[in-house]
Design a protein around this motif. Structure first.
Motif, short mmCIF file in Angstrom:
data_model
loop_
_atom_site.label_atom_id
_atom_site.label_comp_id
_atom_site.label_asym_id
_atom_site.label_seq_id
_atom_site.Cartn_x
_atom_site.Cartn_y
_atom_site.Cartn_z
N LEU A 1 3.25 6.59 7.03
CA LEU A 1 2.10 7.36 5.38
C LEU A 1 1.84 5.53 4.55
O LEU A 1 2.98 5.48 4.31
CB LEU A 1 2.81 8.10 4.39
CG LEU A 1 3.26 9.87 5.94
CD1 LEU A 1 3.96 9.98 4.57
CD2 LEU A 1 2.20 10.49 6.02
N GLN A 2 0.69 5.46 4.46
CA GLN A 2 0.29 4.06 3.56
C GLN A 2 -0.96 4.95 3.43
O GLN A 2 -1.71 5.79 3.97
CB GLN A 2 0.31 3.04 4.77
CG GLN A 2 -0.02 2.15 4.61
CD GLN A 2 0.06 0.91 4.63
OE1 GLN A 2 -0.02 0.80 6.36
NE2 GLN A 2 0.73 -0.53 4.22
N GLU A 3 -2.05 4.05 1.66
CA GLU A 3 -2.64 4.55 1.46
C GLU A 3 -4.08 3.85 2.53
O GLU A 3 -3.36 2.79 2.80
CB GLU A 3 -3.04 4.21 -0.04
CG GLU A 3 -1.89 4.19 -0.85
CD GLU A 3 -2.83 5.34 -1.40
OE1 GLU A 3 -3.92 5.54 -1.13
OE2 GLU A 3 -1.80 6.58 -1.60
N LEU B 1 0.75 15.84 -0.18
CA LEU B 1 0.08 14.78 0.54
C LEU B 1 -1.41 14.82 1.44
O LEU B 1 -2.41 14.06 0.92
CB LEU B 1 1.36 13.41 0.88
CG LEU B 1 1.80 13.26 0.34
CD1 LEU B 1 3.08 12.76 0.81
CD2 LEU B 1 1.40 12.73 -0.95
N ILE C 1 -4.64 9.17 3.01
CA ILE C 1 -3.72 8.40 3.27
C ILE C 1 -3.70 8.35 4.94
O ILE C 1 -4.33 9.33 5.86
CB ILE C 1 -2.28 9.51 2.86
CG1 ILE C 1 -2.39 9.65 1.71
CG2 ILE C 1 -1.55 9.05 3.78
CD1 ILE C 1 -1.21 10.64 1.88
N CYS C 2 -3.30 6.30 5.92
CA CYS C 2 -3.83 6.36 6.98
C CYS C 2 -2.54 7.69 7.43
O CYS C 2 -0.90 7.16 7.02
CB CYS C 2 -3.91 5.24 6.71
SG CYS C 2 -3.48 4.35 8.99
N SER D 1 -0.51 5.96 -6.21
CA SER D 1 -0.77 6.94 -5.35
C SER D 1 0.12 8.09 -5.49
O SER D 1 1.06 7.98 -5.86
CB SER D 1 0.07 5.26 -4.58
OG SER D 1 0.62 5.95 -3.27
N LEU E 1 2.14 8.62 -3.26
CA LEU E 1 3.23 8.31 -1.65
C LEU E 1 4.22 8.12 -2.56
O LEU E 1 5.65 7.39 -2.19
CB LEU E 1 2.39 7.09 -1.39
CG LEU E 1 1.88 8.04 -0.14
CD1 LEU E 1 1.62 6.44 0.69
CD2 LEU E 1 2.36 8.95 0.80
N HIS F 1 0.55 -0.75 0.29
CA HIS F 1 0.03 0.16 -0.14
C HIS F 1 0.61 1.12 -0.14
O HIS F 1 0.38 2.48 0.93
CB HIS F 1 -1.08 0.12 1.00
CG HIS F 1 -2.13 -1.37 1.19
ND1 HIS F 1 -2.76 -1.82 0.72
CD2 HIS F 1 -1.75 -1.97 1.92
CE1 HIS F 1 -3.65 -2.86 0.56
NE2 HIS F 1 -3.11 -3.14 1.97
N HIS F 2 2.03 0.86 -0.78
CA HIS F 2 2.57 2.08 -0.69
C HIS F 2 3.46 2.87 0.85
O HIS F 2 3.80 4.11 0.41
CB HIS F 2 2.80 3.48 -2.01
CG HIS F 2 2.17 2.74 -3.07
ND1 HIS F 2 2.76 2.08 -3.95
CD2 HIS F 2 1.02 2.77 -3.75
CE1 HIS F 2 2.19 1.63 -5.22
NE2 HIS F 2 1.07 2.41 -4.92
#
Length: 132
Positions: A36-38, A66, A95-96, A47, A49, A20-21
């Motif tokens: 940071l993650q999708e 972002l 983004i999480c 993405s 990211l 998830h990048h």
């Protein structure tokens, strides 16, 4: 050292992962790291990211691009099950965002660790909003 330098925030080199990048960067002067993650498992578009390259230093300007809505989100604190990792997480702009710290020696109380994480989150939001 002036007030801006003491309360500012800067990052170390990015670690990039395919899942998830995922992108992880340490926060300089702390034992806290930013991840940071999708947030979506099947992104509708490429993405953002991917622009954060392994080994490069993360900048506030990149984060502003972002996470333009980060100042308006609610953060959640939790301890990772069967672990010594304490996390503060939120989702902003798809983004999480996670701030995490290890407490391997159990030297700190949950309240102190949560306070440290929330303090860094506040510094991050202020730096993104008003920083150079």
């Amino acid at each position: 050292m002036d007030f801006r330098e003491k309360t500012g925030i800067s990052f170390g080199p990015i670690e990039a992962y395919a899942r998830h990048h995922l992108r992880i960067a340490p926060i300089i002067g702390t034992s806290i790291r930013l991840s940071l993650q999708e947030a979506r498992t099947t992104p509708a578009s490429p993405s953002q990211l991917r622009s954060l390259i392994d080994g490069a230093t993360l900048t506030l300007q990149e984060l502003r691009g972002l996470l333009p809505s980060l100042q308006s989100v609610t953060w959640s604190y939790h301890v990772v099950v069967d672990s010594v990792v304490h996390e503060l997480t939120t989702v902003s702009d798809g983004i999480c965002v996670t701030l995490a710290v290890d407490d391997a020696l159990n030297a700190s109380t949950r309240l102190a660790l949560e306070g440290s994480l929330r303090g860094i989150a506040a510094r991050l939001v202020v730096a993104l909003e008003y920083g150079d």
